[in-house]
Design an enzyme around this catalytic site. Structure first.
Site, PDB file in Angstrom:
ATOM      1  CB  CYS A 113      -0.993  -0.013   1.162  1.00  0.00           C
ATOM      2  SG  CYS A 113      -2.390   1.112   0.893  1.00  0.00           S
ATOM      3  CG  HIS A 221      -3.658  -3.418   3.143  1.00  0.00           C
ATOM      4  ND1 HIS A 221      -2.814  -2.886   4.108  1.00  0.00           N
ATOM      5  CD2 HIS A 221      -4.133  -2.356   2.444  1.00  0.00           C
ATOM      6  CE1 HIS A 221      -2.802  -1.569   4.009  1.00  0.00           C
ATOM      7  NE2 HIS A 221      -3.585  -1.218   3.007  1.00  0.00           N
ATOM      8  CD  GLU A 223      -1.402  -5.699   5.630  1.00  0.00           C
ATOM      9  OE1 GLU A 223      -1.784  -4.555   5.946  1.00  0.00           O
ATOM     10  OE2 GLU A 223      -1.078  -6.009   4.461  1.00  0.00           O
TER      11      GLU A 223
END
Length: 255
Positions: A113, A221, A223
């Site tokens: 990002c 994202h 994660e």
């Protein structure tokens, strides 16, 4: 063999709106530890307390995470406007030279990002302050309401270049991702290869051509749910492998 150390670039944060801290999301530390198989270390993004060469000596690779502040447009030769939002100039002063130094040396980096945008700016690229205002573009921002799971749910496809780096890593050429960003690449920096796009044409996956090390970055994202998501897991596993190779000296010897 001990686990490699991955520096997670921290964000400036106020606890209870008054106590300054350096912070990184637990999603990032869990992804680094559990999927990349490395020791996560939060890096204070403050050139007053750390230097780029010191960080490179301590860490085997670096994760440039998302964050609410944006890269200051001064870093890519443009004037600040209200559309550019908030800034973290100390993070700019650590992240951008650190990216350039790692790319030159072959030390692994992974941008997410804001980190994706930092990689582009570090290599001389520019950014749109608000892509949802561009003709034909979608709103890629995080939904203002809902649970975390709802905010991070998969919202659009990303299509990779046929036979490209991301296609080979992922297997399928098209994957589904979340989207929680306002800015995006305007002009790619030197050697930046845009290897994946959203349906509206927004760049979503990049790497640096002819770099001696791992340089993959994504606008979404990964994660979130990294251990179980079939798109996130190979990214963090490949990053962890690159950091292990760096820690072992294999990459340094090859370079």
């Amino acid at each position: 063999m001990s686990r490699p150390v991955i520096g997670i670039i921290g964000n400036s944060y106020l606890i209870n709106d008054e106590y300054p801290a350096h912070a990184a999301g637990q999603m990032n530390t869990h992804a680094v530890s559990q999927v990349a198989g490395a020791v996560p270390m939060i890096v204070p993004s403050d050139p007053g307390v750390v230097a780029v060469d010191e960080l490179m000596a301590v860490c085997d690779g670096f994760l440039f995470t998302g964050g609410r502040p944006n890269v200051h447009p001064e870093e890519y030769g443009e004037e600040e406007t209200d559309a550019h939002g908030a800034f973290d100039r100390d993070r700019d002063r650590i992240a951008l030279p650190l990216i350039r130094a790692c790319v030159a040396r072959g030390q692994p980096i992974f941008g997410i990002c804001r980190g994706f945008q930092e990689v582009n700016v570090a290599m001389g690229g520019t950014l749109y302050p608000e892509i949802r205002d561009l003709p034909g573009r979608d709103n890629h921002r995080m939904p203002p309401e809902g649970t975390l799971a709802e905010k991070f749910e998969l919202r659009h496809a990303v299509t990779f270049s046929e036979g490209g780096v991301f296609h080979r890593l992922m297997g399928p050429r098209e994957v589904m991702t979340n989207t929680l960003h306002g800015q995006g690449i305007k002009t790619p920096g030197a050697r930046i290869v845009i290897d994946g796009h959203a349906p509206d044409g927004t760049p979503e996956a990049i790497y640096i051509a002819d770099a001696p090390g791992f340089t993959l970055s994504v606008q979404w994202h990964p994660e979130w749910n990294a251990a179980d998501d079939p798109v996130s897991r190979p990214l963090f596993e490949a990053f962890g492998d690159a950091c292990r190779a760096w820690a072992s000296g294999a990459l340094r010897k090859a370079g």
